[in-house]
Design a protein around this motif. Sequence first.
Motif, PDB file in Angstrom:
ATOM      1  N   LYS A 126       0.854  -1.190   0.000  1.00 58.29           N
ATOM      2  CA  LYS A 126       0.000   0.000   0.000  1.00 58.29           C
ATOM      3  C   LYS A 126       0.888   1.238   0.000  1.00 58.29           C
ATOM      4  O   LYS A 126       0.975   1.967   0.978  1.00 58.29           O
ATOM      5  CB  LYS A 126      -0.968  -0.047   1.176  1.00 58.29           C
ATOM      6  CG  LYS A 126      -1.895  -1.249   1.048  1.00 58.29           C
ATOM      7  CD  LYS A 126      -3.066  -1.208   1.944  1.00 58.29           C
ATOM      8  CE  LYS A 126      -3.966  -2.391   1.626  1.00 58.29           C
ATOM      9  NZ  LYS A 126      -5.009  -2.583   2.579  1.00 58.29           N
ATOM     10  N   ASP A 127       1.523   1.436  -1.135  1.00 52.38           N
ATOM     11  CA  ASP A 127       2.462   2.531  -1.318  1.00 52.38           C
ATOM     12  C   ASP A 127       1.789   3.700  -2.045  1.00 52.38           C
ATOM     13  O   ASP A 127       0.567   3.759  -2.135  1.00 52.38           O
ATOM     14  CB  ASP A 127       3.689   2.033  -2.091  1.00 52.38           C
ATOM     15  CG  ASP A 127       3.316   1.395  -3.425  1.00 52.38           C
ATOM     16  OD1 ASP A 127       2.124   1.420  -3.809  1.00 52.38           O
ATOM     17  OD2 ASP A 127       4.212   0.862  -4.093  1.00 52.38           O
ATOM     18  N   SER A 131      -2.201   4.375  -3.182  1.00 51.00           N
ATOM     19  CA  SER A 131      -3.037   5.528  -2.819  1.00 51.00           C
ATOM     20  C   SER A 131      -3.508   6.273  -4.067  1.00 51.00           C
ATOM     21  O   SER A 131      -4.627   6.789  -4.095  1.00 51.00           O
ATOM     22  CB  SER A 131      -2.312   6.466  -1.851  1.00 51.00           C
ATOM     23  OG  SER A 131      -1.133   6.969  -2.405  1.00 51.00           O
ATOM     24  N   TYR A 157      -8.388   5.538   1.223  1.00 51.40           N
ATOM     25  CA  TYR A 157      -7.316   6.485   0.895  1.00 51.40           C
ATOM     26  C   TYR A 157      -6.754   7.107   2.174  1.00 51.40           C
ATOM     27  O   TYR A 157      -5.539   7.159   2.358  1.00 51.40           O
ATOM     28  CB  TYR A 157      -7.818   7.587  -0.048  1.00 51.40           C
ATOM     29  CG  TYR A 157      -6.727   8.558  -0.406  1.00 51.40           C
ATOM     30  CD1 TYR A 157      -5.916   8.326  -1.512  1.00 51.40           C
ATOM     31  CD2 TYR A 157      -6.461   9.678   0.365  1.00 51.40           C
ATOM     32  CE1 TYR A 157      -4.883   9.198  -1.838  1.00 51.40           C
ATOM     33  CE2 TYR A 157      -5.440  10.549   0.055  1.00 51.40           C
ATOM     34  CZ  TYR A 157      -4.653  10.309  -1.046  1.00 51.40           C
ATOM     35  OH  TYR A 157      -3.621  11.164  -1.357  1.00 51.40           O
ATOM     36  N   SER A 159      -6.725   5.938   5.089  1.00 53.88           N
ATOM     37  CA  SER A 159      -6.009   4.937   5.889  1.00 53.88           C
ATOM     38  C   SER A 159      -4.602   4.657   5.358  1.00 53.88           C
ATOM     39  O   SER A 159      -3.780   4.088   6.074  1.00 53.88           O
ATOM     40  CB  SER A 159      -6.806   3.632   5.955  1.00 53.88           C
ATOM     41  OG  SER A 159      -6.728   2.926   4.731  1.00 53.88           O
ATOM     42  N   THR A 160      -4.322   5.080   4.126  1.00 52.34           N
ATOM     43  CA  THR A 160      -2.977   4.857   3.575  1.00 52.34           C
ATOM     44  C   THR A 160      -1.948   5.787   4.208  1.00 52.34           C
ATOM     45  O   THR A 160      -0.756   5.524   4.134  1.00 52.34           O
ATOM     46  CB  THR A 160      -2.928   5.062   2.042  1.00 52.34           C
ATOM     47  OG1 THR A 160      -3.161   6.448   1.738  1.00 52.34           O
ATOM     48  CG2 THR A 160      -3.915   4.168   1.321  1.00 52.34           C
ATOM     49  N   ASP A 162      -1.270   8.700   3.111  1.00 50.38           N
ATOM     50  CA  ASP A 162      -0.773   9.611   2.081  1.00 50.38           C
ATOM     51  C   ASP A 162      -1.306  11.016   2.360  1.00 50.38           C
ATOM     52  O   ASP A 162      -2.501  11.200   2.586  1.00 50.38           O
ATOM     53  CB  ASP A 162      -1.244   9.133   0.703  1.00 50.38           C
ATOM     54  CG  ASP A 162      -0.521   9.819  -0.438  1.00 50.38           C
ATOM     55  OD1 ASP A 162      -0.126  10.989  -0.293  1.00 50.38           O
ATOM     56  OD2 ASP A 162      -0.354   9.175  -1.486  1.00 50.38           O
TER      57      ASP A 162
END
Length: 190
Positions: A126-127, A131, A157, A159-160, A162
């Motif tokens: 989940k890089d 995202s 999104y 939760s990533t 980013d």
Amino acid sequence: MKRLLLVILVSLLAAIHSNIAAQTIDQALERHRQFNMMRMDGSSENDIYSMLHQCYKDYVAVINNETPGSAAYNKAKDGLLEIHQFLYSGAAFYQSRGIDQNVAIFAQAYVDVTLMDAFRYEPFVKDERFSTIVYLAASTAYNNHQFDKAINYFAVYLSTGDKRNRESIYEYMARACIGIRNHELAMSVL
């Protein structure tokens, strides 16, 4: 007599279900084989991604209708893992062509695989790339007035972790909440 009829009916339904499940996984495996052949033989990218999407839908149908741990279920899981990266490629291909409807289909499929219960223990990366595609899935769902889906993707999104697009994510997530008339959730998002 009634019991005998009930036993026969249950047996018949079980046999039909088993036959349909076999056809569905066989169909998915055949489409997967065709997808791989099309990639190798120089078929058009539109045809390749069309076959990929059919394969994806077949595998998802098997996952949704089979008992976890069954042979068909496990084959479908393996198949989805194999085609997962190509769903991202499909979204990128259609984005480069400006075909938003297909961007939505492939971006959402890519993200949906990572959200399936069948893959809850799968260590998907989940890089920044993830995202980005989640953002695509969320924005296309929002633009298509699929507000429930958009809210889910916006939450993924966020939760990533980013930091890019975060302000607009909160704004559009709140608008999507208003779109489904969940004003309380909209206020909590803001």
